[in-house]
Design a protein around this motif. Sequence first.
Motif, PDB file in Angstrom:
ATOM      1  N   ASP A   1       0.574   2.012  -7.486  1.00 50.17           N
ATOM      2  CA  ASP A   1       1.868   2.496  -7.952  1.00 50.17           C
ATOM      3  C   ASP A   1       3.012   1.895  -7.141  1.00 50.17           C
ATOM      4  O   ASP A   1       4.074   1.554  -7.686  1.00 50.17           O
ATOM      5  CB  ASP A   1       1.915   4.024  -7.876  1.00 50.17           C
ATOM      6  N   ARG A   2       2.791   1.751  -5.836  1.00 44.56           N
ATOM      7  CA  ARG A   2       3.819   1.164  -4.970  1.00 44.56           C
ATOM      8  C   ARG A   2       4.028  -0.308  -5.321  1.00 44.56           C
ATOM      9  O   ARG A   2       5.143  -0.814  -5.267  1.00 44.56           O
ATOM     10  CB  ARG A   2       3.385   1.307  -3.516  1.00 44.56           C
TER      11      ARG A   2
ATOM     12  N   GLU B   1       6.361  -0.414  -8.179  1.00 38.91           N
ATOM     13  CA  GLU B   1       7.715  -0.020  -7.768  1.00 38.91           C
ATOM     14  C   GLU B   1       8.426  -1.150  -7.028  1.00 38.91           C
ATOM     15  O   GLU B   1       9.640  -1.351  -7.183  1.00 38.91           O
ATOM     16  CB  GLU B   1       7.649   1.213  -6.857  1.00 38.91           C
TER      17      GLU B   1
END
Length: 495
Positions: free
Chosen positions: A126-127, A130
């Motif tokens: 997920d990072r 982002e």
Amino acid sequence: MADPKGFMTTPRQDWPRRPVGERVRDWDEVYVPGALLPIISAQADRCMDCGVPFCHEACPLGNLIPEWNDLVSRDDWRAAAERLHATNNFPEFTGRLCPAPCEAGCVLAINQPAVTIKNVEVAIADRAWELGLAPPRPPDRLSGRTVAVVGSGPAGLAAAQQLTRAGHTVAVYEKDDRPGGLMRYGIPEFKMERRHLERRLDQMRAEGTRFRLSTAVGRDVGAAELRSRYDAVVIAAGATAWRELDVPGRELEGIWQAMEYLPLANRVCEGDLEESPLSAEGKHVVIVGGGDTGADCLGTAVRQRAASVTQLDIYGQPGADRDHEVEPWPTYPKIYRLSAAHEEADALGTAPSADADARLFAASTLHFTGDADGRVRELSLVEVDAGRREVPDSTRTLPADLVLLALGFSGPDRGDGLVDQLGLAMEPRGTIARDDGFATNVPGVFAAGDAARGASLIVWAIAEGRSVAAAVDRYLTGSSRLPAPIGPYDRPMVV
């Protein structure tokens, strides 16, 4: 190893789930948004850098777990994302959907709670999105070779992405109107929101992978014609031939297969339907089958406001701890686990007669009873011992307006004609036969994923997709630099 004492000083802390009363009113993921990052660096510090990381052996992808644990503990997300994607095309899928055999193989798990490997994995994935660390990776040049991939589940998508990145022109054929396979229409939204799937599909399209949707190979396009059009074909159609329950009363209305029920609920979330024609609202629901698909039905029925939901598991209730004599470390043990759906059912008291949460263990279905209109109204069951022998005087009945059969899958569905038109050899258990190079008996046709392995975990499907891509690349060019983490005969660690 950023903190050499982390495994001794820091207790395990999992990604917290939202309160039951809140999450059963929607279809969003069950976890508290944003609650993982504040805890994950300390959790990664619990990795022991043990020297002989059995988590590698337990994971068919061969994920470099100690490496990215160390990088996360140092907040080096760029390097962690690079090491994670080196072995896994879709870590946000496995981080949410895989039961984490890697954690069962964690050396720390010998006498302590394992490192939260699965949570670290999904945090990195997920990072990476982002921070823009998962850009499309189109090939520098095209090979001039073409490949058709039949099926867009995790095995098909992994194979397609690897082959596209190797420079081949790849088209994915999917019988449904959207790609994703069971990740799209079988896995409920509360386990993985579809935005995670969509951005990977967008990435693949930007790399050059093409998708041919609403096209069933064998029906809408002939399988032999497809083979003649492409230099190679990968069959990754999944194991969608569901198992039946041959008991009296099966013909009654109101008894459905899980994969007839779940896709309709998912289509509501996709916006295709206002409400499911198989909604559990106000009904007494019985789910026959104790696996993950049954749990998915359970969570779905709870959100549809069923009057009651009971899940039948033919196996006895497992203990809370590993039986070291029967299933020693580092094998994946059968222990009592409380999924989000079971936690919800337990908190809401959906099954007053259950042994634990919503489950009745050691329960075998005897027959169904219907009303004058031919609709199911009751399910009769009996308790069985470890040998599945009936226990005397243990028969009981449950109210049942809706019965869902979640008994697993035996192999690819042959209704479309794909298997027969190509003349594929089959294994006795109903899966596609292949050699040690993933090749079928038909030249240029390869098989991967559940269609050949049998129903398995998402992590095995992705590993199969990566491995079959290497085999196809070698077939087309004579050699391959693509990784092949497993062979077709590899299996999970067992005693």
